[in-house]
Design a protein around this motif. Sequence first.
Motif, PDB file in Angstrom:
ATOM      1  N   ARG A   1       0.831  -1.202   0.000  1.00  0.00           N
ATOM      2  CA  ARG A   1       0.000   0.000   0.000  1.00  0.00           C
ATOM      3  C   ARG A   1       0.865   1.250   0.000  1.00  0.00           C
ATOM      4  O   ARG A   1       0.504   2.274  -0.593  1.00  0.00           O
ATOM      5  N   THR A   2       1.991   1.196   0.700  1.00  0.00           N
ATOM      6  CA  THR A   2       2.881   2.352   0.797  1.00  0.00           C
ATOM      7  C   THR A   2       3.773   2.483  -0.432  1.00  0.00           C
ATOM      8  O   THR A   2       4.530   3.451  -0.548  1.00  0.00           O
ATOM      9  N   ARG A   3       3.701   1.521  -1.334  1.00  0.00           N
ATOM     10  CA  ARG A   3       4.520   1.546  -2.546  1.00  0.00           C
ATOM     11  C   ARG A   3       3.656   1.745  -3.794  1.00  0.00           C
ATOM     12  O   ARG A   3       4.071   1.388  -4.897  1.00  0.00           O
ATOM     13  N   ASN A   4       2.465   2.272  -3.589  1.00  0.00           N
ATOM     14  CA  ASN A   4       1.559   2.614  -4.681  1.00  0.00           C
ATOM     15  C   ASN A   4       1.241   1.415  -5.570  1.00  0.00           C
ATOM     16  O   ASN A   4       1.209   1.501  -6.798  1.00  0.00           O
ATOM     17  N   ALA A   5       0.965   0.265  -4.932  1.00  0.00           N
ATOM     18  CA  ALA A   5       0.635  -0.940  -5.681  1.00  0.00           C
ATOM     19  C   ALA A   5      -0.683  -1.565  -5.235  1.00  0.00           C
ATOM     20  O   ALA A   5      -1.011  -2.674  -5.670  1.00  0.00           O
ATOM     21  N   VAL A   6      -1.447  -0.866  -4.384  1.00  0.00           N
ATOM     22  CA  VAL A   6      -2.718  -1.403  -3.874  1.00  0.00           C
ATOM     23  C   VAL A   6      -3.756  -0.286  -3.910  1.00  0.00           C
ATOM     24  O   VAL A   6      -3.535   0.798  -3.362  1.00  0.00           O
ATOM     25  N   THR A   7      -4.888  -0.541  -4.529  1.00  0.00           N
ATOM     26  CA  THR A   7      -5.986   0.430  -4.545  1.00  0.00           C
ATOM     27  C   THR A   7      -6.738   0.378  -3.220  1.00  0.00           C
ATOM     28  O   THR A   7      -6.630  -0.591  -2.465  1.00  0.00           O
ATOM     29  N   PRO A   8      -7.534   1.406  -2.902  1.00  0.00           N
ATOM     30  CA  PRO A   8      -8.348   1.360  -1.676  1.00  0.00           C
ATOM     31  C   PRO A   8      -9.311   0.171  -1.694  1.00  0.00           C
ATOM     32  O   PRO A   8      -9.646  -0.367  -2.760  1.00  0.00           O
ATOM     33  N   ALA A   9      -9.755  -0.225  -0.514  1.00  0.00           N
ATOM     34  CA  ALA A   9     -10.657  -1.366  -0.401  1.00  0.00           C
ATOM     35  C   ALA A   9     -11.936  -1.147  -1.195  1.00  0.00           C
ATOM     36  O   ALA A   9     -12.501  -0.058  -1.204  1.00  0.00           O
TER      37      ALA A   9
ATOM     38  N   VAL B   1      -8.183  -9.533  -8.979  1.00  0.00           N
ATOM     39  CA  VAL B   1      -7.918  -8.164  -9.431  1.00  0.00           C
ATOM     40  C   VAL B   1      -6.862  -7.483  -8.560  1.00  0.00           C
ATOM     41  O   VAL B   1      -5.998  -6.765  -9.079  1.00  0.00           O
ATOM     42  N   VAL B   2      -6.900  -7.680  -7.248  1.00  0.00           N
ATOM     43  CA  VAL B   2      -5.883  -7.075  -6.382  1.00  0.00           C
ATOM     44  C   VAL B   2      -4.488  -7.485  -6.839  1.00  0.00           C
ATOM     45  O   VAL B   2      -3.571  -6.657  -6.937  1.00  0.00           O
ATOM     46  N   ALA B   3      -4.327  -8.769  -7.126  1.00  0.00           N
ATOM     47  CA  ALA B   3      -3.013  -9.268  -7.522  1.00  0.00           C
ATOM     48  C   ALA B   3      -2.593  -8.701  -8.872  1.00  0.00           C
ATOM     49  O   ALA B   3      -1.416  -8.357  -9.073  1.00  0.00           O
ATOM     50  N   VAL B   4      -3.540  -8.580  -9.816  1.00  0.00           N
ATOM     51  CA  VAL B   4      -3.193  -8.020 -11.131  1.00  0.00           C
ATOM     52  C   VAL B   4      -2.908  -6.530 -11.023  1.00  0.00           C
ATOM     53  O   VAL B   4      -1.957  -6.016 -11.643  1.00  0.00           O
ATOM     54  N   GLU B   5      -3.711  -5.806 -10.248  1.00  0.00           N
ATOM     55  CA  GLU B   5      -3.431  -4.382 -10.019  1.00  0.00           C
ATOM     56  C   GLU B   5      -2.031  -4.197  -9.461  1.00  0.00           C
ATOM     57  O   GLU B   5      -1.290  -3.283  -9.850  1.00  0.00           O
ATOM     58  N   GLY B   6      -1.655  -5.089  -8.531  1.00  0.00           N
ATOM     59  CA  GLY B   6      -0.363  -4.966  -7.876  1.00  0.00           C
ATOM     60  C   GLY B   6       0.806  -5.179  -8.818  1.00  0.00           C
ATOM     61  O   GLY B   6       1.726  -4.350  -8.893  1.00  0.00           O
ATOM     62  N   ILE B   7       0.790  -6.302  -9.552  1.00  0.00           N
ATOM     63  CA  ILE B   7       1.933  -6.567 -10.434  1.00  0.00           C
ATOM     64  C   ILE B   7       1.976  -5.565 -11.576  1.00  0.00           C
ATOM     65  O   ILE B   7       3.062  -5.194 -12.060  1.00  0.00           O
TER      66      ILE B   7
ATOM     67  N   SER C   1      -2.756 -13.458  -4.384  1.00  0.00           N
ATOM     68  CA  SER C   1      -4.114 -13.927  -4.127  1.00  0.00           C
ATOM     69  C   SER C   1      -4.078 -15.062  -3.111  1.00  0.00           C
ATOM     70  O   SER C   1      -3.174 -15.903  -3.138  1.00  0.00           O
ATOM     71  N   ALA C   2      -5.084 -15.092  -2.247  1.00  0.00           N
ATOM     72  CA  ALA C   2      -5.139 -16.122  -1.209  1.00  0.00           C
ATOM     73  C   ALA C   2      -6.598 -16.394  -0.869  1.00  0.00           C
ATOM     74  O   ALA C   2      -7.514 -15.747  -1.384  1.00  0.00           O
ATOM     75  N   ALA C   3      -6.818 -17.361   0.006  1.00  0.00           N
ATOM     76  CA  ALA C   3      -8.164 -17.688   0.472  1.00  0.00           C
ATOM     77  C   ALA C   3      -8.116 -17.943   1.968  1.00  0.00           C
ATOM     78  O   ALA C   3      -7.094 -18.397   2.500  1.00  0.00           O
TER      79      ALA C   3
ATOM     80  N   VAL D   1      -9.261 -13.480  -0.843  1.00  0.00           N
ATOM     81  CA  VAL D   1      -8.673 -12.219  -0.382  1.00  0.00           C
ATOM     82  C   VAL D   1      -7.317 -12.049  -1.079  1.00  0.00           C
ATOM     83  O   VAL D   1      -6.976 -12.816  -1.977  1.00  0.00           O
ATOM     84  N   ALA D   2      -6.543 -11.074  -0.656  1.00  0.00           N
ATOM     85  CA  ALA D   2      -5.205 -10.899  -1.204  1.00  0.00           C
ATOM     86  C   ALA D   2      -4.254 -10.470  -0.094  1.00  0.00           C
ATOM     87  O   ALA D   2      -4.597  -9.627   0.732  1.00  0.00           O
ATOM     88  N   ILE D   3      -3.087 -11.057  -0.089  1.00  0.00           N
ATOM     89  CA  ILE D   3      -2.041 -10.681   0.865  1.00  0.00           C
ATOM     90  C   ILE D   3      -1.199  -9.585   0.224  1.00  0.00           C
ATOM     91  O   ILE D   3      -0.593  -9.791  -0.833  1.00  0.00           O
ATOM     92  N   VAL D   4      -1.168  -8.405   0.852  1.00  0.00           N
ATOM     93  CA  VAL D   4      -0.481  -7.258   0.260  1.00  0.00           C
ATOM     94  C   VAL D   4       0.701  -6.790   1.113  1.00  0.00           C
ATOM     95  O   VAL D   4       1.222  -5.707   0.911  1.00  0.00           O
ATOM     96  N   GLY D   5       1.117  -7.628   2.057  1.00  0.00           N
ATOM     97  CA  GLY D   5       2.264  -7.285   2.883  1.00  0.00           C
ATOM     98  C   GLY D   5       2.345  -8.155   4.109  1.00  0.00           C
ATOM     99  O   GLY D   5       1.507  -9.044   4.331  1.00  0.00           O
ATOM    100  N   TYR D   6       3.358  -7.917   4.902  1.00  0.00           N
ATOM    101  CA  TYR D   6       3.512  -8.604   6.188  1.00  0.00           C
ATOM    102  C   TYR D   6       4.331  -7.727   7.121  1.00  0.00           C
ATOM    103  O   TYR D   6       4.987  -6.764   6.694  1.00  0.00           O
ATOM    104  N   GLY D   7       4.288  -8.044   8.400  1.00  0.00           N
ATOM    105  CA  GLY D   7       5.026  -7.249   9.374  1.00  0.00           C
ATOM    106  C   GLY D   7       5.016  -7.889  10.743  1.00  0.00           C
ATOM    107  O   GLY D   7       4.579  -9.033  10.914  1.00  0.00           O
TER     108      GLY D   7
END
Length: 359
Positions: free
Chosen positions: A137-145, A160-166, A262-264, A292-298
Amino acid sequence: MEIKVFILLSLSLGLILGIVESFEYDEEELKSEEGVQGLYERWRNHHNVEEVSQDEKCHRFNVFKSNVEHVHKTNKMNKPYKLKLNKFATLTNHEFSNTYASSKIKHFQKLQGIEKSNSSSFMYENVSNLPPAIDWRTRNAVTPAKDQLRCGACWAFSTVVAVEGINAIRTGELVSLSEQQLIDCETETNNGCSGGIMEPAFVFLATHGGLATEENYPYTGRRGLCDPSKIVKKTIKINGFEDVPELNEEAIMKAVANQPVSAAIEANGHDFQFYSSGVFNGKCGVDVNHGVAIVGYGVTPEGIKYWIVKNSWGPEWGEDGFVRVLRGGTNVMGMCGINVLTCYPVKTSTSNIPSNHEL
């Protein structure tokens, strides 16, 4: 019939209006029946809900009161996450599950077989020196929910989240893309608002000209006829997809460190219904039923590891539409089965061209 009509009103009106303000309550309101009744009226006004009859209003109040008790009791416990009274507060958990966590992912896997990528390769196999945390999200690769509304097409949102990201990573341009195209057009394997899985959606996009923008092919929340005229303008291309090695958390981290995935998950738990913030480690199984989609970890300051997961229940749910899900633990399938099914699109091009491919 009245119950179905009410659910349509209570789940749709507030969602269409885009309400995102948090709804709060005071503990004093819970000390009497009159206080809870007043809280219920405030909640109705907040979400612009209109009941169809006095009897149905009474039924929904009973559900609301039970959910209030659950949220309040849970928040008193020493859990790493909190709940809130969100737009689902007048739904029983059964109603919620049937509407929002019933994508039938395992059902479609069994009907079609798990469609694996043509190659058994995993491009991130040899990735090392993973960052301790990443947030796309902080790298401009994820649209708002976004909000799937009453359409059970979470599989399309996950895709779509995964395609938007790549696409954003490869081209430097973050573009909101069309779930509706997949719902209307990818019908050979998936079933629109009645469920589906992500892998065939990636195959469809790679072989049918790519994915239209949301602007050109906007979301309606219901399945319609495929409209190729909406896909002939700017279209986002992918080359295919790869599966992440099964039940391999380290491999998922390698993939997520490089792109959204992408994940479930199993999303029909009572606590998940009302998740508000924090790292979710509540009661859930591994019978994945929601894309759902995994867009990071921490890792939290307290040392709790988590995945950053983008959901499709609108920005009012969770942390602006996202949830942090416990990472690690003793179950190889992961929290809520998040390690069970993970995959990502492959895109080698740094540009996109108009498409005239017929569907």
